[in-house]
Design an enzyme around this catalytic site. Structure first.
Site, PDB file in Angstrom:
ATOM      1  N   HIS A 251      -4.357  -4.227  -2.404  1.00  0.00           N
ATOM      2  CA  HIS A 251      -4.790  -3.939  -1.034  1.00  0.00           C
ATOM      3  C   HIS A 251      -4.930  -2.451  -0.738  1.00  0.00           C
ATOM      4  O   HIS A 251      -4.902  -2.039   0.414  1.00  0.00           O
ATOM      5  CB  HIS A 251      -3.841  -4.609  -0.033  1.00  0.00           C
TER       6      HIS A 251
ATOM      7  N   ASN B  82      13.095 -14.324  -2.562  1.00  0.00           N
ATOM      8  CA  ASN B  82      12.745 -14.179  -1.143  1.00  0.00           C
ATOM      9  C   ASN B  82      13.855 -14.851  -0.324  1.00  0.00           C
ATOM     10  O   ASN B  82      14.181 -16.003  -0.586  1.00  0.00           O
ATOM     11  CB  ASN B  82      11.388 -14.863  -0.867  1.00  0.00           C
TER      12      ASN B  82
ATOM     13  N   ALA C  62      15.641  -8.814  -2.296  1.00  0.00           N
ATOM     14  CA  ALA C  62      15.099  -8.348  -3.569  1.00  0.00           C
ATOM     15  C   ALA C  62      16.109  -7.571  -4.424  1.00  0.00           C
ATOM     16  O   ALA C  62      16.308  -7.894  -5.596  1.00  0.00           O
ATOM     17  CB  ALA C  62      13.857  -7.493  -3.305  1.00  0.00           C
TER      18      ALA C  62
ATOM     19  N   VAL D 274       0.837  -1.200   0.000  1.00  0.00           N
ATOM     20  CA  VAL D 274       0.000   0.000   0.000  1.00  0.00           C
ATOM     21  C   VAL D 274       0.878   1.259   0.000  1.00  0.00           C
ATOM     22  O   VAL D 274       0.385   2.362   0.124  1.00  0.00           O
ATOM     23  CB  VAL D 274      -0.947  -0.003   1.241  1.00  0.00           C
TER      24      VAL D 274
HETATM   25  P1  NAD Z   1       4.485 -10.556   4.562  1.00  0.00           P
HETATM   26  O1  NAD Z   1       4.936  -9.638   5.640  1.00  0.00           O
HETATM   27  O2  NAD Z   1       3.500 -11.594   4.875  1.00  0.00           O
HETATM   28  O3  NAD Z   1       5.775 -11.294   3.966  1.00  0.00           O
HETATM   29  C1  NAD Z   1       6.939 -10.594   3.658  1.00  0.00           C
HETATM   30  C2  NAD Z   1       7.875 -11.524   2.925  1.00  0.00           C
HETATM   31  O4  NAD Z   1       8.991 -10.784   2.484  1.00  0.00           O
HETATM   32  C3  NAD Z   1       8.420 -12.663   3.801  1.00  0.00           C
HETATM   33  O5  NAD Z   1       8.236 -13.889   3.117  1.00  0.00           O
HETATM   34  C4  NAD Z   1       9.911 -12.327   3.936  1.00  0.00           C
HETATM   35  O6  NAD Z   1      10.735 -13.493   3.960  1.00  0.00           O
HETATM   36  C5  NAD Z   1      10.169 -11.542   2.668  1.00  0.00           C
HETATM   37  N1  NAD Z   1      11.294 -10.614   2.741  1.00  0.00           N
HETATM   38  C6  NAD Z   1      11.799  -9.962   3.821  1.00  0.00           C
HETATM   39  N2  NAD Z   1      12.832  -9.187   3.458  1.00  0.00           N
HETATM   40  C7  NAD Z   1      12.980  -9.324   2.116  1.00  0.00           C
HETATM   41  C8  NAD Z   1      13.878  -8.765   1.155  1.00  0.00           C
HETATM   42  N3  NAD Z   1      14.827  -7.889   1.507  1.00  0.00           N
HETATM   43  N4  NAD Z   1      13.741  -9.127  -0.142  1.00  0.00           N
HETATM   44  C9  NAD Z   1      12.786 -10.016  -0.517  1.00  0.00           C
HETATM   45  N5  NAD Z   1      11.916 -10.575   0.345  1.00  0.00           N
HETATM   46  C10 NAD Z   1      12.013 -10.229   1.651  1.00  0.00           C
HETATM   47  O7  NAD Z   1       3.998  -9.621   3.385  1.00  0.00           O
HETATM   48  P2  NAD Z   1       2.998  -9.890   2.181  1.00  0.00           P
HETATM   49  O8  NAD Z   1       3.211 -11.252   1.640  1.00  0.00           O
HETATM   50  O9  NAD Z   1       3.099  -8.710   1.313  1.00  0.00           O
HETATM   51  O10 NAD Z   1       1.519  -9.917   2.785  1.00  0.00           O
HETATM   52  C11 NAD Z   1       1.075  -9.242   3.900  1.00  0.00           C
HETATM   53  C12 NAD Z   1       0.220  -8.001   3.733  1.00  0.00           C
HETATM   54  O11 NAD Z   1       1.039  -6.994   4.221  1.00  0.00           O
HETATM   55  C13 NAD Z   1      -0.176  -7.486   2.405  1.00  0.00           C
HETATM   56  O12 NAD Z   1      -1.550  -7.496   2.366  1.00  0.00           O
HETATM   57  C14 NAD Z   1       0.262  -6.005   2.370  1.00  0.00           C
HETATM   58  O13 NAD Z   1      -0.861  -5.184   2.078  1.00  0.00           O
HETATM   59  C15 NAD Z   1       0.671  -5.711   3.746  1.00  0.00           C
HETATM   60  N6  NAD Z   1       1.866  -4.890   4.009  1.00  0.00           N
HETATM   61  C16 NAD Z   1       2.274  -3.932   3.152  1.00  0.00           C
HETATM   62  C17 NAD Z   1       3.423  -3.208   3.425  1.00  0.00           C
HETATM   63  C18 NAD Z   1       3.859  -2.158   2.440  1.00  0.00           C
HETATM   64  O14 NAD Z   1       3.021  -1.573   1.745  1.00  0.00           O
HETATM   65  N7  NAD Z   1       5.156  -1.899   2.345  1.00  0.00           N
HETATM   66  C19 NAD Z   1       4.167  -3.460   4.567  1.00  0.00           C
HETATM   67  C20 NAD Z   1       3.722  -4.448   5.445  1.00  0.00           C
HETATM   68  C21 NAD Z   1       2.572  -5.165   5.133  1.00  0.00           C
END
Ligand code: NAD
Ligand code: ZN
Length: 244
Positions: free
Chosen positions: A119, A212, A230, A103
């Site tokens: 989302h 990941n 990433a 988001v």
């Molecule tokens: P999640 O938190 O469930 O999973 C995050 C994933 O990212 C994990 O599998 C982790 O191993 C991986 N990860 C961590 N550091 C990384 C890196 N440097 N490079 C690559 N991968 C890495 O998040 P999700 O799967 O997006 O789902 C959860 C919900 O969280 C979504 O609905 C989203 O809307 C929301 N969310 C969004 C934000 C944002 O907008 N930045 C932040 C937190 C959560």
């Protein structure tokens, strides 16, 4: 491992319709905490205390303070190298669409144009009563009120237990099904229905590349799994692509 990168780069090079599917992990290197994982947001707060409609109605001021805190951090956050490479690939015609669960709008900040936000978007708000929607021009100091009906405005994001916008979801599934190669970056893959998109793409024959550092619910369907952050993996792929 090197072989896996070459396999991924070749698939990207030959793709007719490359789509990226991203999650919180792509923004982790920008200092935005993920939900799950060791420094995840949910290790500090319980989701049901913040990210549900019920929690919001019980204490909207508290939920707003939490969102304002996240917005304050996000406003000066710069996109990562991974965001930038995706934007660059779109510009070059290599990548068609980014489907994101985030988001934070960092894809657009990096220059991506064709972004499907499953989302919602933290910079948009909507009235809980009349559905009046707005884009925030500046950070609110406290809970914003609707200028049409005076009711409470909420962040225009999808909370736990809420349905996704059916049109956006359909669009995302359509893009996923069109893709012959999908690059999945930084998602645990356990938030549904979003998590079904790469799996469905795979069943329709797409080649799945996952980036990941930790294995996820997507890993079992990945044709190539790159256990790396990433930006590190994307930079490697970018360099390989230019040498193929
Ligand atoms: P999640 O938190 O469930 O999973 C995050 C994933 O990212 C994990 O599998 C982790 O191993 C991986 N990860 C961590 N550091 C990384 C890196 N440097 N490079 C690559 N991968 C890495 O998040 P999700 O799967 O997006 O789902 C959860 C919900 O969280 C979504 O609905 C989203 O809307 C929301 N969310 C969004 C934000 C944002 O907008 N930045 C932040 C937190 C959560
Ligand atoms: Zn209203």
């Amino acid at each position: 491992m090197e072989e896996e990168y070459i396999k991924a780069a070749k698939a990207i090079k030959q793709a007719d319709y490359l789509v990226a599917f991203t999650g919180a992990g792509i923004s982790a290197e920008c200092g935005i905490p993920t939900f799950r994982g060791k420094d995840g947001l949910w290790t500090k707060f319980k989701p049901e205390e913040i990210a549900t409609y019920q929690a919001f109605i019980r204490n909207p001021e508290f939920v707003w303070q939490w969102y304002i805190m996240r917005m304050e951090k996000l406003k000066d956050t710069k996109p990562s190298e991974a965001h930038k490479i995706l934007a660059e690939w779109e510009k070059k015609g290599i990548l068609k669409t980014v489907i994101t669960q985030n988001v934070d709008e960092l894809h657009q900040k990096a220059g991506s144009k064709n972004v499907i936000e499953l989302h919602g978007n933290i910079w948009r708000i909507k009235c809980i009563y009349c559905d009046n929607k707005k884009r925030l021009k500046k950070l609110p100091k406290s809970m914003p009120r609707c200028d049409k009906c005076g009711n409470i405005m909420r962040p225009d994001v999808v909370w736990f237990g809420e349905a996704l916008d059916p049109l956006i979801l359909q669009l995302a599934f359509d893009e996923g099904l069109k893709s012959d190669v999908m690059i999945v970056i930084g998602t645990s893959g356990v938030v549904y229905p979003a998590g079904h998109i790469p799996v469905r793409a795979k069943t329709m024959g797409a080649f799945i590349i996952e980036i990941n550092p930790e294995e996820s619910a997507i890993t079992p369907v990945a044709d190539v799994y790159l256990a790396e952050k990433a930006s590190v993996a994307m930079k490697k792929l970018k360099n390989l692509l230019s040498s193929l």
